[in-house]
Design an enzyme around this catalytic site. Structure first.
Site, PDB file in Angstrom:
ATOM      1  N   ASP A   1      -7.000   4.526  -4.428  1.00  0.00           N
ATOM      2  CA  ASP A   1      -7.662   4.384  -3.125  1.00  0.00           C
ATOM      3  C   ASP A   1      -8.264   5.770  -2.860  1.00  0.00           C
ATOM      4  O   ASP A   1      -8.504   6.527  -3.812  1.00  0.00           O
ATOM      5  CB  ASP A   1      -6.660   3.951  -2.040  1.00  0.00           C
ATOM      6  CG  ASP A   1      -7.331   3.564  -0.725  1.00  0.00           C
ATOM      7  OD1 ASP A   1      -7.894   2.468  -0.637  1.00  0.00           O
ATOM      8  OD2 ASP A   1      -7.315   4.375   0.237  1.00  0.00           O
TER       9      ASP A   1
ATOM     10  N   LYS B   1       0.872  -1.187   0.000  1.00  0.00           N
ATOM     11  CA  LYS B   1       0.000   0.000   0.000  1.00  0.00           C
ATOM     12  C   LYS B   1       0.899   1.224   0.000  1.00  0.00           C
ATOM     13  O   LYS B   1       2.040   1.168   0.459  1.00  0.00           O
ATOM     14  CB  LYS B   1      -0.884   0.009   1.254  1.00  0.00           C
ATOM     15  CG  LYS B   1      -2.099   0.892   1.154  1.00  0.00           C
ATOM     16  CD  LYS B   1      -3.262   0.205   0.464  1.00  0.00           C
ATOM     17  CE  LYS B   1      -4.391   1.193   0.202  1.00  0.00           C
ATOM     18  NZ  LYS B   1      -5.583   0.517  -0.335  1.00  0.00           N
TER      19      LYS B   1
HETATM   20  P1  NDP Z   1     -12.879   8.112  -2.558  1.00  0.00           P
HETATM   21  O1  NDP Z   1     -11.796   9.106  -2.340  1.00  0.00           O
HETATM   22  O2  NDP Z   1     -13.433   7.926  -3.921  1.00  0.00           O
HETATM   23  O3  NDP Z   1     -14.109   8.420  -1.590  1.00  0.00           O
HETATM   24  C1  NDP Z   1     -13.956   8.440  -0.220  1.00  0.00           C
HETATM   25  C2  NDP Z   1     -15.267   8.841   0.409  1.00  0.00           C
HETATM   26  O4  NDP Z   1     -15.141   8.687   1.811  1.00  0.00           O
HETATM   27  C3  NDP Z   1     -15.632  10.286   0.157  1.00  0.00           C
HETATM   28  O5  NDP Z   1     -17.032  10.433   0.151  1.00  0.00           O
HETATM   29  C4  NDP Z   1     -15.027  10.974   1.365  1.00  0.00           C
HETATM   30  O6  NDP Z   1     -15.634  12.203   1.705  1.00  0.00           O
HETATM   31  C5  NDP Z   1     -15.242   9.963   2.464  1.00  0.00           C
HETATM   32  N1  NDP Z   1     -14.169  10.107   3.468  1.00  0.00           N
HETATM   33  C6  NDP Z   1     -12.843   9.960   3.280  1.00  0.00           C
HETATM   34  N2  NDP Z   1     -12.165  10.208   4.407  1.00  0.00           N
HETATM   35  C7  NDP Z   1     -13.086  10.518   5.318  1.00  0.00           C
HETATM   36  C8  NDP Z   1     -13.021  10.873   6.682  1.00  0.00           C
HETATM   37  N3  NDP Z   1     -11.838  10.972   7.323  1.00  0.00           N
HETATM   38  N4  NDP Z   1     -14.190  11.093   7.324  1.00  0.00           N
HETATM   39  C9  NDP Z   1     -15.378  10.989   6.662  1.00  0.00           C
HETATM   40  N5  NDP Z   1     -15.499  10.668   5.377  1.00  0.00           N
HETATM   41  C10 NDP Z   1     -14.381  10.439   4.717  1.00  0.00           C
HETATM   42  O7  NDP Z   1     -12.283   6.729  -1.989  1.00  0.00           O
HETATM   43  P2  NDP Z   1     -12.787   5.242  -2.267  1.00  0.00           P
HETATM   44  O8  NDP Z   1     -14.247   5.240  -2.473  1.00  0.00           O
HETATM   45  O9  NDP Z   1     -11.897   4.670  -3.297  1.00  0.00           O
HETATM   46  O10 NDP Z   1     -12.411   4.519  -0.888  1.00  0.00           O
HETATM   47  C11 NDP Z   1     -13.353   4.425   0.189  1.00  0.00           C
HETATM   48  C12 NDP Z   1     -12.912   3.313   1.124  1.00  0.00           C
HETATM   49  O11 NDP Z   1     -12.866   2.059   0.400  1.00  0.00           O
HETATM   50  C13 NDP Z   1     -11.505   3.456   1.730  1.00  0.00           C
HETATM   51  O12 NDP Z   1     -11.517   2.890   3.025  1.00  0.00           O
HETATM   52  C14 NDP Z   1     -10.643   2.606   0.813  1.00  0.00           C
HETATM   53  O13 NDP Z   1      -9.449   2.176   1.455  1.00  0.00           O
HETATM   54  C15 NDP Z   1     -11.591   1.445   0.558  1.00  0.00           C
HETATM   55  N6  NDP Z   1     -11.295   0.641  -0.621  1.00  0.00           N
HETATM   56  C16 NDP Z   1     -11.235   1.214  -1.863  1.00  0.00           C
HETATM   57  C17 NDP Z   1     -10.992   0.439  -2.961  1.00  0.00           C
HETATM   58  C18 NDP Z   1     -11.036   0.980  -4.340  1.00  0.00           C
HETATM   59  O14 NDP Z   1     -10.987   0.186  -5.284  1.00  0.00           O
HETATM   60  N7  NDP Z   1     -11.168   2.295  -4.529  1.00  0.00           N
HETATM   61  C19 NDP Z   1     -10.676  -0.999  -2.823  1.00  0.00           C
HETATM   62  C20 NDP Z   1     -10.852  -1.528  -1.483  1.00  0.00           C
HETATM   63  C21 NDP Z   1     -11.125  -0.703  -0.439  1.00  0.00           C
HETATM   64  P3  NDP Z   1     -14.851  13.584   1.433  1.00  0.00           P
HETATM   65  O15 NDP Z   1     -14.910  13.787  -0.035  1.00  0.00           O
HETATM   66  O16 NDP Z   1     -15.601  14.588   2.228  1.00  0.00           O
HETATM   67  O17 NDP Z   1     -13.441  13.378   1.944  1.00  0.00           O
END
Ligand code: NDP
Length: 449
Positions: free
Chosen positions: A170, A130
């Protein structure tokens, strides 16, 4: 509150905490796996003799580097970049890059550690890694994001390669960022190595379904958990946290399977729309216009925006945490269960605190931990690597069917492993043990390396 560890494992855990001070998320992720491993050491004494637990908790390599770049005012900015190459016993290091101001070594290590077992559960030949940076893409211009990505890749590229390490996206790293990074990699190496990054755009080596894969996969896992209880998603009321990549495609697949999603969020607040979330609008706001979820309410007068709200207060039958680590605590878990929630599958990594996990397990609701439920993203990345290696590109339906089969397989493996180790229905135990055993056996076979 925490589950007691086997004596020898407890000593290992204490040493790990002392050797990695301040890395709380990493400690939490390790402890959660170790809690499942007592019966494994009893069944496989060679794992203890070969110190597999101690070895698996120590990354093979950690790279920390300076990322200097210039903002639009020509001011110099400095960020910190990371790549933790955790374990390559079963394949190349594979795991995403996260750009978020909260990133530090402890976050990257927790994610890299989880990735080892998740990748093993897919049954594919991918090791765990990662990376990321404490850079915040929010509010930055495209040019600023590009300059940052180019500088980041200028250092990272020497550590990557088809046979070494293949990152993906991510939080904060989507198609735009991957494009800038791939462009810089190509420029530095003078090689069109599609296999060095996954999550690429469809026109330049990407795979269909990769964008949707994590969310779709999490819903397939949910579908399987409900089916194991003689139930289905049809007509279920659902709540999804976040509104990023994982959340959007979780909502899409839930809706396709007949469920009704009534709430989603971002880090500023929650949207509740009892008629059902308008996904086309969310996609436009988040994917195209890069706006906040608060703006949703301006388009639907019957939707409510709760600034600073807690999405887990919204009563639902199915909850899918899809934002970030530790976003759902013990109190939230009790609220969900109290409101009649019967199933939780994690699209995000480690979104539920240990206390929250205990509430779900004690209540005996269906609970799918991230390392099993969100493995569809990395599995489809491995499918992208397969297509790149064979210079092939598969159709959407064909690729989605493969994803569905992989998720159904992960559900079966975790279910059967939990049963074998006397924890029927406990997917935490099933995922930890099944992932660990696959990697541990490979580590034994490869000798002391
Ligand atoms: P994105 O950046 O596309 O979206 C993240 C979302 O989560 C946004 O709506 C964001 O809101 C919110 N968010 C992020 N940090 C915080 C925080 N500290 N508090 C509250 N809300 C938060 O990321 P992904 O959708 O790709 O990833 C989401 C999760 O899924 C993560 O845990 C990631 O590790 C996991 N994941 C992702 C994969 C992938 O293929 N993308 C694969 C496996 C797991 P805001 O815009 O306000 O920050």
């Amino acid at each position: 509150m925490a589950v007691a560890l086997d004596d020898k494992i407890e000593a290992t855990y204490r040493r790990l905490v002392a050797r990695n001070p301040g890395e709380e998320e990493f400690h939490q992720a390790v402890r959660e796996v170790l809690e499942s491993l007592g019966p494994v050491l009893a069944k496989y004494p060679q794992f203890a003799e070969q110190k597999i637990i101690e070895r698996i908790c120590e990354p093979e390599r950690q790279i920390i580097f300076r990322v200097p770049w210039q903002d639009d005012k020509c001011e110099v900015q400095i960020n910190r970049g990371f790549r933790v190459q955790f374990n390559s016993a079963i394949g190349v290091y594979k795991g995403g890059l996260r750009f978020h101001p909260s990133v530090y070594l402890g976050i990257i290590k927790f994610l890299g550690f989880e990735q080892i077992f998740k990748n093993a559960l897919t049954g594919m030949p991918i090791g765990g890694g990662k990376g990321g940076a404490d850079f915040d893409p929010k509010g930055k211009s495209d040019n600023e994001v590009m300059r940052f990505c180019q500088s980041f890749m200028t250092e990272l590229h020497r550590h990557l390669g088809e046979y070494t390490d293949v990152p993906a996206g991510d939080i904060g790293v989507g198609g735009r960022e991957l494009g800038y990074m791939f462009g810089q990699y190509k420029r530095l190496t003078n090689r069109y190595e599609s296999t060095v990054l996954t999550g690429k755009g469809i026109g330049w080596g990407g795979s269909l379904v990769r964008t949707e894969a994590t969310g779709y996969g999490a819903v397939y896992f949910m579908r399987e958990m409900l089916a194991a209880r003689g139930d289905s998603l049809d007509g279920k009321t659902c709540v999804v946290s976040g509104s990023g990549n994982v959340a959007i495609y979780t909502i899409e697949k839930l809706q396709q399977l007949g469920a009704k999603v009534i709430a989603c969020s971002d880090s500023n607040g929650v949207i509740v729309h009892n008629k059902g979330i308008d996904l086309d609008l969310v996609k436009r706001l988040k994917e195209v216009e890069r706006r906040r979820i608060a703006d949703y309410a301006g388009f639907h007068k019957d939707a409510e925006y709760l600034p600073g709200g807690n999405v887990w207060q919204v009563p639902c039958q199915v909850a899918m945490p899809s934002a970030t680590q530790n976003e759902l605590n013990g109190r939230d878990a009790r609220t969900l269960v109290g409101n009649g929630c019967i199933a939780v599958a994690e699209g995000a990594n480690m979104p539920t605190t240990p206390e929250g996990v205990k509430v779900f397990l004690d209540a005996k609701i269906a609970y799918g931990p991230g390392k099993a439920a969100n493995a569809g993203g990395v599995a489809t990345s491995a499918l992208e690597m397969q297509q790149n290696a064979s210079r092939d590109s598969w159709g959407f339906e064909y690729t989605e069917k493969k994803l569905d089969d992989i998720m159904t397989g992960i559900h079966r493996t975790t279910w059967e492993t939990a049963e074998e180790f006397g924890a029927r229905g406990n997917y935490v135990v099933g995922a930890n043990i099944a992932g660990f055993i696959r990697v541990a056996k490979a580590m034994v076979a490869l000798g002391l390396v």
